[in-house]
Design a protein around this motif. Structure first.
Motif, PDB file in Angstrom:
ATOM      1  N   ALA A 191       0.665  -1.294   0.129  1.00 62.12           N
ATOM      2  CA  ALA A 191       0.228  -0.181   0.176  1.00 62.12           C
ATOM      3  C   ALA A 191       0.663   1.250   0.171  1.00 62.12           C
ATOM      4  O   ALA A 191       0.221   2.729  -0.222  1.00 62.12           O
ATOM      5  CB  ALA A 191      -0.899  -0.537   1.049  1.00 62.12           C
ATOM      6  N   TRP A 232      -1.943   8.007  -4.277  1.00 64.41           N
ATOM      7  CA  TRP A 232      -2.992   7.906  -4.376  1.00 64.41           C
ATOM      8  C   TRP A 232      -3.741   8.733  -4.231  1.00 64.41           C
ATOM      9  O   TRP A 232      -3.251   9.843  -4.018  1.00 64.41           O
ATOM     10  CB  TRP A 232      -3.361   6.812  -2.981  1.00 64.41           C
ATOM     11  N   GLY A 255      -4.813  -8.027   2.086  1.00 68.65           N
ATOM     12  CA  GLY A 255      -4.828  -6.646   1.492  1.00 68.65           C
ATOM     13  C   GLY A 255      -6.266  -5.444   2.950  1.00 68.65           C
ATOM     14  O   GLY A 255      -6.307  -4.832   2.135  1.00 68.65           O
ATOM     15  N   ASN A 295      -5.172  -2.159  -7.713  1.00 65.91           N
ATOM     16  CA  ASN A 295      -4.254  -0.389  -7.278  1.00 65.91           C
ATOM     17  C   ASN A 295      -4.877   0.359  -6.863  1.00 65.91           C
ATOM     18  O   ASN A 295      -5.742   1.557  -7.449  1.00 65.91           O
ATOM     19  CB  ASN A 295      -3.946  -0.205  -9.106  1.00 65.91           C
ATOM     20  N   THR A 296      -6.753  -0.284  -6.581  1.00 64.69           N
ATOM     21  CA  THR A 296      -7.375   0.045  -5.661  1.00 64.69           C
ATOM     22  C   THR A 296      -7.267   0.411  -4.077  1.00 64.69           C
ATOM     23  O   THR A 296      -6.987  -0.786  -3.668  1.00 64.69           O
ATOM     24  CB  THR A 296      -8.951   0.361  -6.253  1.00 64.69           C
ATOM     25  N   LEU A 297      -7.450   0.996  -3.286  1.00 62.64           N
ATOM     26  CA  LEU A 297      -7.356   0.541  -2.342  1.00 62.64           C
ATOM     27  C   LEU A 297      -9.015   1.463  -1.427  1.00 62.64           C
ATOM     28  O   LEU A 297      -9.024   2.703  -1.369  1.00 62.64           O
ATOM     29  CB  LEU A 297      -6.525   1.435  -1.389  1.00 62.64           C
ATOM     30  N   ARG A 354      -4.593   4.589  -7.945  1.00 62.82           N
ATOM     31  CA  ARG A 354      -3.119   4.738  -7.180  1.00 62.82           C
ATOM     32  C   ARG A 354      -2.129   5.363  -8.187  1.00 62.82           C
ATOM     33  O   ARG A 354      -2.791   4.923  -9.214  1.00 62.82           O
ATOM     34  CB  ARG A 354      -1.807   3.142  -7.208  1.00 62.82           C
ATOM     35  N   LEU A 394      -7.367  -3.223   0.074  1.00 64.53           N
ATOM     36  CA  LEU A 394      -6.378  -3.625  -1.060  1.00 64.53           C
ATOM     37  C   LEU A 394      -6.418  -4.343  -2.665  1.00 64.53           C
ATOM     38  O   LEU A 394      -6.783  -5.630  -1.857  1.00 64.53           O
ATOM     39  CB  LEU A 394      -4.351  -3.316  -0.158  1.00 64.53           C
ATOM     40  N   SER A 395      -6.859  -3.705  -2.916  1.00 61.83           N
ATOM     41  CA  SER A 395      -7.192  -4.825  -4.133  1.00 61.83           C
ATOM     42  C   SER A 395      -6.519  -4.494  -5.805  1.00 61.83           C
ATOM     43  O   SER A 395      -7.254  -3.320  -6.214  1.00 61.83           O
ATOM     44  CB  SER A 395      -8.870  -4.894  -3.977  1.00 61.83           C
TER      45      SER A 395
END
Length: 130
Positions: free
Chosen positions: A24, A28, A84, A109-111, A128, A106-107
């Motif tokens: 992470a 972002w 994640g 490139n998305t948080l 990201r 976290l998955s």
């Protein structure tokens, strides 16, 4: 030669350290807030946890703007878990001027960052930048 043997492992560990960084960690982009501003949040390791700081803010057209939140710590003490998931942290919600319990997922490139105060929870999905 003895000094080399003593220093070689330290050099190796210091060069390998970035490979062990939390996934992470990085820059972002937030979703637009109620004022239609987005921000760039720099996530870094802070001890055994993660923290995030607002490093830039942008208006709806993508122009950099100055706000009182740039430079402020947005969340802290967010601890990595399994698959994640992150929890145990605190998030500061600037528009409401409150702190709340923080967690994230976290998955790729998305948080997904969520803050909960009592029984009320809300959050955003960040993407990201790098």
């Amino acid at each position: 030669m003895t000094r080399f043997r003593l220093l070689a492992p330290l050099v190796f560990v210091s060069l390998a350290a970035p490979a062990f960084a939390d996934p992470a960690v990085g820059l972002w982009k937030t979703e637009p807030d109620r004022k239609n501003l987005t921000s760039h949040i720099q996530i870094a390791t802070c001890g055994a946890a993660l923290c995030g700081t607002v490093v830039k803010a942008f208006d709806a057209q993508g122009n950099a703007v100055k706000t009182a939140n740039v430079g402020k710590r947005l969340f802290w003490d967010l601890k990595p878990g399994s698959s994640g998931n992150y929890d145990g942290g605190t998030v500061f919600v600037p528009l409401l001027n409150v702190t709340a319990n923080a967690k994230a997922k976290l998955s790729g490139n998305t948080l997904r960052v969520t803050g909960c105060k009592a029984l009320v929870c809300d959050g955003q999905t960040w993407t990201r930048v790098n």
